[in-house]
Design an enzyme around this catalytic site. Sequence first.
Site, PDB file in Angstrom:
ATOM      1  N   GLY A  58     -50.065  -1.291  31.342  1.00 53.36           N
ATOM      2  CA  GLY A  58     -50.867  -1.106  32.551  1.00 53.36           C
ATOM      3  C   GLY A  58     -50.527  -2.154  33.593  1.00 53.36           C
ATOM      4  O   GLY A  58     -49.410  -2.680  33.616  1.00 53.36           O
TER       5      GLY A  58
ATOM      6  N   CYS B  57     -43.538   3.201  35.124  1.00 52.66           N
ATOM      7  CA  CYS B  57     -43.223   1.772  35.139  1.00 52.66           C
ATOM      8  C   CYS B  57     -41.736   1.589  35.378  1.00 52.66           C
ATOM      9  O   CYS B  57     -41.302   0.558  35.873  1.00 52.66           O
ATOM     10  CB  CYS B  57     -43.573   1.138  33.800  1.00 52.66           C
ATOM     11  SG  CYS B  57     -45.286   1.347  33.396  1.00 52.66           S
TER      12      CYS B  57
ATOM     13  N   GLU C 281     -46.763  -4.238  28.448  1.00 52.09           N
ATOM     14  CA  GLU C 281     -45.761  -3.640  29.338  1.00 52.09           C
ATOM     15  C   GLU C 281     -46.456  -3.438  30.665  1.00 52.09           C
ATOM     16  O   GLU C 281     -47.351  -2.601  30.777  1.00 52.09           O
ATOM     17  CB  GLU C 281     -45.256  -2.339  28.716  1.00 52.09           C
ATOM     18  CG  GLU C 281     -43.913  -1.922  29.271  1.00 52.09           C
ATOM     19  CD  GLU C 281     -44.072  -1.084  30.517  1.00 52.09           C
ATOM     20  OE1 GLU C 281     -44.117  -1.673  31.626  1.00 52.09           O
ATOM     21  OE2 GLU C 281     -44.166   0.133  30.375  1.00 52.09           O
TER      22      GLU C 281
ATOM     23  N   GLY D  19     -53.117  -7.112  32.401  1.00 51.92           N
ATOM     24  CA  GLY D  19     -52.213  -7.545  31.322  1.00 51.92           C
ATOM     25  C   GLY D  19     -52.294  -9.042  31.073  1.00 51.92           C
ATOM     26  O   GLY D  19     -52.291  -9.499  29.929  1.00 51.92           O
TER      27      GLY D  19
ATOM     28  N   GLU E  55     -44.713  -3.870  43.175  1.00 47.92           N
ATOM     29  CA  GLU E  55     -44.727  -2.553  42.550  1.00 47.92           C
ATOM     30  C   GLU E  55     -45.679  -1.642  43.329  1.00 47.92           C
ATOM     31  O   GLU E  55     -46.803  -2.026  43.616  1.00 47.92           O
ATOM     32  CB  GLU E  55     -45.207  -2.655  41.092  1.00 47.92           C
ATOM     33  CG  GLU E  55     -45.139  -1.308  40.381  1.00 47.92           C
ATOM     34  CD  GLU E  55     -45.627  -1.346  38.933  1.00 47.92           C
ATOM     35  OE1 GLU E  55     -46.704  -1.911  38.685  1.00 47.92           O
ATOM     36  OE2 GLU E  55     -44.917  -0.812  38.073  1.00 47.92           O
TER      37      GLU E  55
ATOM     38  N   LYS F 175     -58.071   3.231  23.154  1.00 48.63           N
ATOM     39  CA  LYS F 175     -58.791   3.531  24.408  1.00 48.63           C
ATOM     40  C   LYS F 175     -57.802   4.056  25.441  1.00 48.63           C
ATOM     41  O   LYS F 175     -56.975   3.322  25.959  1.00 48.63           O
ATOM     42  CB  LYS F 175     -59.482   2.286  24.964  1.00 48.63           C
ATOM     43  CG  LYS F 175     -60.247   2.630  26.249  1.00 48.63           C
ATOM     44  CD  LYS F 175     -60.619   1.406  27.024  1.00 48.63           C
ATOM     45  CE  LYS F 175     -60.344   1.421  28.495  1.00 48.63           C
ATOM     46  NZ  LYS F 175     -60.168   2.634  29.228  1.00 48.63           N
TER      47      LYS F 175
HETATM   48  C1  UN1 Z   1     -43.674   4.158  31.634  1.00 48.82           C
HETATM   49  O1  UN1 Z   1     -43.456   4.461  32.791  1.00 48.82           O
HETATM   50  O2  UN1 Z   1     -44.579   3.363  31.348  1.00 48.82           O
HETATM   51  O3  UN1 Z   1     -38.235   5.804  30.398  1.00 48.82           O
HETATM   52  C2  UN1 Z   1     -42.961   4.751  30.493  1.00 48.82           C
HETATM   53  C3  UN1 Z   1     -39.059   6.538  30.903  1.00 48.82           C
HETATM   54  C4  UN1 Z   1     -40.086   7.216  30.005  1.00 48.82           C
HETATM   55  C5  UN1 Z   1     -41.187   6.275  29.685  1.00 48.82           C
HETATM   56  C6  UN1 Z   1     -41.768   5.562  30.858  1.00 48.82           C
HETATM   57  N1  UN1 Z   1     -39.453   7.668  28.803  1.00 48.82           N
HETATM   58  O4  UN1 Z   1     -39.090   6.756  32.091  1.00 48.82           O
END
Ligand code: UN1
Length: 499
Positions: A227, A283, A249, A232, A383, A174
């Site tokens: 997400g 992230c 994550e 999560g 965040e 999804k």
């Molecule tokens: C994310 O932001 O969930 O290391 C992944 C990085 C990318 C992946 C980020 N290769 O910034």
Amino acid sequence: MVQDHGFYLDGKWVDPKGRKRFETSNPATGETLATFPLGTKDDVAAAAKAAKAAFDKWKKTPPPRRGELLLEAARIFRKRKEDLGRLVTAEMGKVIAEGLGDVQEAIDFFEYAAGEGRRMVGETVPSELPNKMCLTIRMPVGPVGLITPWNFPIAIPSWKSGAALIAGCPIVFKPSSLTPLCGAKFVEVLDESGFPPGVVNLLTGNGSVVGDGIVAHPSVRAVSFTGGIDTGKNVYEAAAKKMIKVGLELGGKNAILAMDDASLDLLMDGVMFGAFGTAGQRCTAASRLIVHAKVYDQVVDELVARAEKLRVGDPMNPKTDMGPVASADQEKKVLEYIHVGVKEGDELLAGGEKLTGGSYDKGFFIQPTIFKVDRTSRLATEEIFGPVLSVLKAKDYDDAVSIANSVKYGLSSSIYTNDLRLAFRAMNDLEAGITYVNAPTIGAEVQLPFGGIKETGPTDTREAGSTALEEFTYWKTVYVDYSGRLQKAQIDTQRIVGG
Ligand code: UN1
């Protein structure tokens, strides 16, 4: 032209009748790109059924053969890189170089995972008994659910599906409702690569119906989710109730530490890319810059000059440094955080406004924003997931580390220094799943484990790298006794054979 899409179930594209539909649009222009059905509980059941039925054959397919299909997918991704990269940019808003990078990450990971099909390394260890062999093999857990975010709409589905598929697990996927078209085009590639019916399934719709439905379905034996932290935690709880594996994550509040001996230009290049690349919607984004007091004023001056030079605009234009944020909700959330900063008394150094006028009015453009913040303020700890950088002053290295470690997240981290001793200390001292030295917090490579600690996610699974299979496999321990008689572990303790 608006495309109407359906689900991909049991090897076919299906357009279920009577489902409500939702739209996906371009965050830079407001243009509607496609419509998708809102999945129901019945749709989840149909996808899970197809995945379950496909499991036995897929499990029995030798992993190197599974790998051939992944390589074929990598080949098609490479052939379509340009189109898919443009689609990522159109649907999500990151600048075109990053849109192409998103697709490249999928190519890289599928090639890497295909090779894993010829490794899947287990252990062989000696037995305490003669003529007996002991080994471990990886077993696929069964059908798995993959729930992915919008910020890497091709790359993150590739990490999750590449690992699940090579492991022998059929997938129910999804994608985020902000980027379902990238999800559908991703699945088109898998379809063309020749995965057997039922091995790949795509559903679209609301997290509360489709996402929760996938996690709760009894046939789904592991879930991988990237997400927000609240969702999560719900996924974690629901998975715990079923006693299934879960990979999570859930974001970060990543810091770059700037020591007083850092190379200033290198640092600035890194901070601009880390904080404002993907409009801060990674992230791994550098959302805090913790600066040694000795160079603080100089760093702040330079930062402002650099941020003001960034070109914000049409993400398709290769000269643009930063595109829009991904949606109206994102824009609202980021502007709210800017407001919080101002209200809490953080000093606004650069940006802070929504960009308006001309083509800006059609999209969700926010200025690259920098605040001087106090270490306990909300901008220093929460965040934001947008182009907002919080700058903090540290007395020295130890103080910088303690600020860095004071947040609830632990995904990525970075130190800029030319002092080897500090660089090596930081590798140990920073509480995060990833530490960079003299590079920003973003830009992880697929052949290494990716994930975090604390509330970023459980530490027992890591996406990508040699650890990618952990999410989707369990260990089977095998004892083969070829002595021809009953041997008893712990009981037959004769030391010397034949003695
Ligand atoms: C994310 O932001 O969930 O290391 C992944 C990085 C990318 C992946 C980020 N290769 O910034």
